[in-house]
Design an enzyme around this catalytic site. Structure first.
Site, mmCIF file in Angstrom:
data_model
loop_
_atom_site.group_PDB
_atom_site.id
_atom_site.type_symbol
_atom_site.label_atom_id
_atom_site.label_comp_id
_atom_site.label_asym_id
_atom_site.label_seq_id
_atom_site.Cartn_x
_atom_site.Cartn_y
_atom_site.Cartn_z
ATOM 1 N N SER A 201 40.847 32.357 35.857
ATOM 2 C CA SER A 201 40.242 33.682 35.616
ATOM 3 C C SER A 201 40.587 34.516 34.351
ATOM 4 C CB SER A 201 40.294 34.410 36.700
ATOM 5 O OG SER A 201 41.372 34.679 37.085
ATOM 6 N N LYS A 202 41.742 34.419 34.016
ATOM 7 C CA LYS A 202 42.242 35.413 32.995
ATOM 8 C C LYS A 202 41.324 35.419 31.508
ATOM 9 C CE LYS A 202 45.408 36.773 35.822
ATOM 10 N NZ LYS A 202 45.062 36.193 37.118
ATOM 11 N N VAL A 203 41.739 36.585 30.754
ATOM 12 C CA VAL A 203 40.818 36.561 29.520
ATOM 13 C C VAL A 203 41.512 35.686 28.493
ATOM 14 C CG1 VAL A 203 40.038 39.098 29.938
ATOM 15 C CG2 VAL A 203 41.975 38.624 28.521
#
Length: 424
Positions: A201-203
């Site tokens: 889910s991280k950028v």
């Protein structure tokens, strides 16, 4: 006639798709194919005459942050545990951590046999304040962990002064802040060590993964040993086919290494990070204005912030609105209107159903230790109030356009207008 809420049988406000996440960089397929045919899928594989992708990513990530050292790791959790151990944290030590964060902020401290001391947060930034941290410092405190939560950067000037005044290492958890900066310096480079997560889910993501960055050569070497079964990378290239990891005997570790596939993906994804962050910031600014007109209060950031990263967009519901409606009902109604998940903010860690130390026998180290890690001993009124009134959207929504932001605001307006329907 105004359409009823979608959760009450009405027509959803939006049916168009949202931007997908992750979005692979153009060079990812070729990079993965290169690893696949290389005969080296991890740093513990045989040297093939060229730099590993892990070394290439470590250099690129360190350069991006303006620091000399980066040690990739298997996950953000692994990175936090490595940083804590490398800072000398161990059995019985206290580590001050935010009470409002993902559960790993507490479980990583438990994982090195230390005691998490949960700190209440600033109601505007949702990050720990220097004053709250200093009030919790005791003779047993061995480190402070600051989380740059959602889209905010913590008050690093004040936190650094507190840490230096008490001779404590300060660890930045930047799992949600890749690319953010404070007084012109990227987060992670402002403290003793900075840790990152590259989970799905991280950028910046490779599905799973993590990293520790630092300016301290000795700390970086300890992290290297801790993440590779007590081995570190050789200073120069070995003979082709030989191992590049050297058995020094300096420090025992465990295997928490990043694979070559993940490192190759991350090197390519890093080339898109700044552009994607600019898009998110521009859309977040639009959303701030639109939701502010409805009475919502978007999350603030500290005064020294020069650039925000929006892992999650967070906003507090208007005062006096929907106060008799469970937050999960509010977010469920918003999700039904948008076709995109809107979530309550994190539960305070001591109240999080995932934070249950008593379910793990490894933490039964005696009555004193068990009493010190008992979540029930912490009172966190700001965290608890925030959790009742704050909603969040994943950053993928911010990769859209102005029309998408208008849809989000329209969904909030519709749910606020129909609040009485949710209360029945």
């Amino acid at each position: 006639m105004v359409s009823p809420l979608a959760v009450k049988g009405g027509e959803a406000l939006r049916t168009r798709p949202w931007p997908a996440w992750p979005q692979p960089a153009p060079g990812v397929p070729a990079a993965v194919a290169e690893v696949l045919g290389s005969g080296r899928w991890s740093i513990s594989g045989p040297y093939r005459g060229t730099d590993s992708h892990e070394r290439r990513f470590a250099r690129a990530f360190a350069d991006y942050h303006g620091v000399p050292y980066c040690v990739p790791a298997a996950s953000g959790t692994a990175g936090l545990m490595l940083a804590l151990e490398a800072c000398g944290v161990g059995a019985g030590d206290e580590v001050i951590v935010p009470g409002l964060s993902w559960v790993a902020s507490g479980s990583t401290v438990l994982g090195v046999n230390a005691v998490p001391v949960f700190c209440d947060v600033d109601p505007d930034t949702l990050c720990v304040s220097p004053e709250a941290v200093e009030a919790l410092i005791t003779e047993r405190t061995r480190a402070v962990v600051v989380v740059h939560l959602y889209s905010a950067v913590a008050d690093m000037d004040g936190l650094t002064r507190v840490a230096e005044r008490h001779g404590l290492p300060l660890v930045e958890d930047c799992a949600q802040a890749h690319g953010a900066s404070y007084r012109g310096v990227k987060v992670g480079a402002l403290a003793t060590a900075g840790t990152f997560s590259m989970q799905h889910s991280k950028v910046l993501t490779s599905g799973e993964g993590g990293a520790v960055i630092t300016r301290d050569a000795d700390l970086a070497r300890r992290v290297e040993h801790l993440r590779a079964d007590g081995r570190c990378l050789s200073d120069g290239p070995p003979a082709p086919g030989a191992m590049e990891l050297v058995e020094t005997g300096e420090l025992m570790g465990s295997n928490r290494c990043l694979s070559e596939f993940q490192a190759a993906i991350l090197t390519e994804q890093l080339t898109l990070l700044d552009e994607q962050n600019r898009t998110r910031r521009a859309n977040a600014a639009r959303l701030d204005g639109l939701l502010g007109e409805l009475g919502l209060r978007p999350q603030a950031t500290s005064e020294g912030t020069t650039s925000r990263t929006y892992y999650t967009y967070a906003a507090r519901l208007p005062e006096g609105a929907l106060e008799d409606v469970p937050l999960t009902d509010v977010t469920g109604a918003l999700t039904a209107e948008l076709g995109f998940p809107v979530q309550p903010c994190y539960a305070p860690i001591p109240a999080n159903r995932l934070y249950v130390p008593q379910t793990r026998r490894r933490y039964t180290l005696g009555p004193d230790h068990e009493a010190r890690i008992d979540p029930k001993r912490f009172a966190l009124p700001v965290c608890e109030d925030t959790a009742r009134r704050t909603v969040t959207l994943h950053h993928a929504a911010l990769l859209g356009d102005a029309e998408d932001m208008a849809d989000i605001a329209a969904a909030f307006a519709k749910v606020l207008r129909h609040g009485a329907d949710l209360a029945t």
